[in-house]
Design a protein around this motif. Sequence first.
Motif, PDB file in Angstrom:
ATOM      1  N   ASP A   1      -4.441   2.807  -8.558  1.00 45.15           N
ATOM      2  CA  ASP A   1      -5.834   3.185  -8.335  1.00 45.15           C
ATOM      3  C   ASP A   1      -6.528   2.119  -7.485  1.00 45.15           C
ATOM      4  O   ASP A   1      -6.756   0.988  -7.935  1.00 45.15           O
ATOM      5  CB  ASP A   1      -6.539   3.333  -9.685  1.00 45.15           C
ATOM      6  CG  ASP A   1      -7.959   3.851  -9.556  1.00 45.15           C
ATOM      7  OD1 ASP A   1      -8.440   4.008  -8.417  1.00 45.15           O
ATOM      8  OD2 ASP A   1      -8.591   4.079 -10.613  1.00 45.15           O
ATOM      9  N   THR A   2      -6.848   2.477  -6.267  1.00 44.48           N
ATOM     10  CA  THR A   2      -7.466   1.507  -5.358  1.00 44.48           C
ATOM     11  C   THR A   2      -8.935   1.252  -5.682  1.00 44.48           C
ATOM     12  O   THR A   2      -9.561   0.371  -5.078  1.00 44.48           O
ATOM     13  CB  THR A   2      -7.353   1.988  -3.901  1.00 44.48           C
ATOM     14  OG1 THR A   2      -7.916   3.313  -3.795  1.00 44.48           O
ATOM     15  CG2 THR A   2      -5.899   2.027  -3.459  1.00 44.48           C
ATOM     16  N   SER A   3      -9.504   2.023  -6.637  1.00 46.86           N
ATOM     17  CA  SER A   3     -10.884   1.743  -7.054  1.00 46.86           C
ATOM     18  C   SER A   3     -10.954   0.512  -7.954  1.00 46.86           C
ATOM     19  O   SER A   3     -12.034  -0.047  -8.172  1.00 46.86           O
ATOM     20  CB  SER A   3     -11.477   2.961  -7.779  1.00 46.86           C
ATOM     21  OG  SER A   3     -10.835   3.166  -9.030  1.00 46.86           O
TER      22      SER A   3
ATOM     23  N   GLY B   1       3.218   0.503  -3.948  1.00 51.23           N
ATOM     24  CA  GLY B   1       2.598  -0.094  -5.124  1.00 51.23           C
ATOM     25  C   GLY B   1       3.304  -1.292  -5.700  1.00 51.23           C
ATOM     26  O   GLY B   1       2.973  -1.758  -6.792  1.00 51.23           O
TER      27      GLY B   1
ATOM     28  N   GLN C   1      -5.533  -4.477  -9.758  1.00 55.21           N
ATOM     29  CA  GLN C   1      -4.428  -3.833  -9.050  1.00 55.21           C
ATOM     30  C   GLN C   1      -3.149  -4.663  -9.167  1.00 55.21           C
ATOM     31  O   GLN C   1      -2.056  -4.117  -9.317  1.00 55.21           O
ATOM     32  CB  GLN C   1      -4.791  -3.633  -7.580  1.00 55.21           C
ATOM     33  CG  GLN C   1      -5.843  -2.564  -7.336  1.00 55.21           C
ATOM     34  CD  GLN C   1      -6.065  -2.309  -5.856  1.00 55.21           C
ATOM     35  OE1 GLN C   1      -5.110  -2.177  -5.102  1.00 55.21           O
ATOM     36  NE2 GLN C   1      -7.336  -2.248  -5.443  1.00 55.21           N
TER      37      GLN C   1
ATOM     38  N   PRO D   1       0.796  -1.228   0.000  1.00 52.00           N
ATOM     39  CA  PRO D   1       0.000   0.000   0.000  1.00 52.00           C
ATOM     40  C   PRO D   1       0.828   1.277   0.000  1.00 52.00           C
ATOM     41  O   PRO D   1       0.322   2.347  -0.352  1.00 52.00           O
ATOM     42  CB  PRO D   1      -0.815  -0.122   1.299  1.00 52.00           C
ATOM     43  CG  PRO D   1       0.010  -1.005   2.184  1.00 52.00           C
ATOM     44  CD  PRO D   1       0.682  -1.975   1.269  1.00 52.00           C
TER      45      PRO D   1
ATOM     46  N   ASP E   1      -9.111  -6.211  -6.961  1.00 54.75           N
ATOM     47  CA  ASP E   1      -7.815  -6.740  -6.518  1.00 54.75           C
ATOM     48  C   ASP E   1      -6.971  -7.274  -7.673  1.00 54.75           C
ATOM     49  O   ASP E   1      -5.759  -7.033  -7.738  1.00 54.75           O
ATOM     50  CB  ASP E   1      -8.031  -7.844  -5.482  1.00 54.75           C
ATOM     51  CG  ASP E   1      -8.517  -7.287  -4.146  1.00 54.75           C
ATOM     52  OD1 ASP E   1      -8.467  -6.059  -3.982  1.00 54.75           O
ATOM     53  OD2 ASP E   1      -8.939  -8.090  -3.294  1.00 54.75           O
TER      54      ASP E   1
END
Length: 741
Positions: A218-220, A106, A226, A103, A223
């Motif tokens: 982008d955490t939107s 990245g 990402q 987190p 999983d």
Amino acid sequence: MAHLVIATNTKAMPKLDGSIKSKVHDFFEKLSSDDTNPSLHIEPIKSAVDPRVRTGRVDLKYRAILFRIDNKLGGDTTYIYMGTWMHDEAIDLARKSMLRVNPINGTLEGIVGELDGNSDRKKRVVVPDFDNKLNRAVAEESVPFLVGIGYTLTDLTDKLGLDPAIAELAMKAADDNEIIDIAQHAVAWEGSALLDLATGISIDDIRDKHAFDDEPIDTSLDDDEQVLKALERPASKMQFAYIEDDEELRRVIEGGDFAAWRTFLHPEQRKYVDANRNGAFRLSGGAGTGKTVVAIHRARHLMSLNPDARIVLTTFNKTLALGLLSDLRSLDPNITEAKQPGDPGVYVRGIDALAKAALDQADDSGPACEAVFGTAFEFAGRTNSDAVWREVSQSVETDLPAHLKASSFLEHEYVAVVLANRITSLEQYARIARPGRGVRLSRPQRIAVWKLVEAYRRHNRMEGTVSFPEVLALAAEHLRLRAESGVGAAADHVIVDEAQDLHATHWALLRALVAEGPNDLFIAEDSHQRIYGQPIVLSRFGIKIVGRSRRLTLNYRTTAQNLQFAVGILSGADYQDLEQSEESTAEYRSARTGPTPVLIECSSAGDELDRVAAQISEWIAEGIEPSTIAVLTRGQSDRDRFVRALGERGIEARALDSNPASAGHVQALTMHRSKGMEFSRVVLAGVDDTHVPSAATLRSVPEEEQAEALLRERSLLYVAASRARDELVVTWSGTKSALLG
């Protein structure tokens, strides 16, 4: 069709024998072509920490651990391979394995669980005698290493993103060796960051070297998306690599090293491989820091950008060039190899062979001869420069002192001043500046030196010969005239390895090969390893670096103990790089630890032979392959003496000269010949005050150049010491060399 990503070998993964490797390869082929193939038995794991984890059948006894990443945008599925274990072990490990995006920075992290069921990463790191050392440190009230430098736990966790358990261990470490021990048990990027912390550089610099300052993920995204984004991060590529084709897959598997440099690069190295630059770029770094690796990847990268590019990859000599070519072919067997300079592809040759090839392409060498010598003449053979200089200095009457008539001085003066500046007359020589030559010459002395130069050239014209530096000067002039005529440069990009050993006419050739412009010259060098020639300043040859210079500091070859010993040889000496700036060993560090180098004082030359043989016999008895053991000496006569002595003591040894290393035999070679090589175990033999530095070599050098000659001797011992990956032994009889401290 599925995409395949391979992770670096985890510490727990057992070494696989040849039969299992071939089955792993077959498994990957099936997986890539059709991941629904029933024979693969791709199965989820009940009660797994990470629901994406899978195992697949390699054979009845072995299973692979994988993570399945689905592309929600409709692309192909990606499988991340973590390793192969025995069936039951694989199931237990997979259940506790996980894939996560850090987190803070990245970076993608793949963590394989432990068989004992312990998921606490702090307890996964086993530092020898760590608890006892920690207790002693507390009792002595000593300040932990990183605390003393000024770091805090928050720096490690909130700014770098280190796992809190790993960070806590690091903050308690008493010294840099304990930091290295912890680094070896961390995931790839964490280990690299810890090694940087051990050098005391700033947190911001560590973030920059690992490209942590890129745009946050982008955490939107879900999983899996990402994870796919994180895979593109430079630091992630230290642990994970996409496998593009079957040939690359086979090379990685058969190599047996899933962290092989051919696939995995440090983010800092990758940056130097991929970056576009407005002009020449210089990459420096100590022995074993991966300069050659970057140079080879750079050649491949430039070819990928333009398949018609004309790229020259060159180095100091033929032996090193063959190594470059072999590594380039291993990296990419399909890469286009140019047959001659100017052809599309990568042309790989030693720089002297490169000059000859360029000159052979000239329809008429007359104009180049006129510019270099002042007259044109036909030549066919090569000059024995040393013999000719000795002859003319004895036959031509001058008032020069002996040290200015020495062949070594005259040759250096001829190359660095006369040829480098295309001097054809006394008037030109009398006026030219001689920066870096060390020895001042009065006007009468210049006149006398020029008489010897004229005699040297006259002798060569009569014989129809030229020296190698003259070939270089002629080739450079031919290429310069060719470009001026409107034909253009012969190359689009030139990549140079071991650049510190090149002399003036080498640089004139390199500058003439490629026009000044974007990505023209990529120069890899380490001034601490200059064992030939005189210092050079690039700007004098029209090569403008102007801030495009960086330094690698992480040693991938030698242990921390061997590196410390090798760097210690340089202590107290002043070195300058190719931009005439001070060359430093600050921040050099190693990724591995090992035994401390052993120094053995022997009572006699015979005793030294016995003790070297005993040490080598001990290594061989431990199962060390003889061809990975080397005995390095200052000169050839001592090398041959050790070959004979080892043979008499029942150890098969071979002298390594221009021939390749032979399997099953201990390698014996000179320190000069060892350049560019590495061995698991090294004996530096005969390191006494007569041989190292070489008394005979220093006697032949003018007093004004003694300091520079001694630097080269110091560099030679540094080069030799840094050839050892795992263990280093130094022996001598008589008086120990002062260079050992």
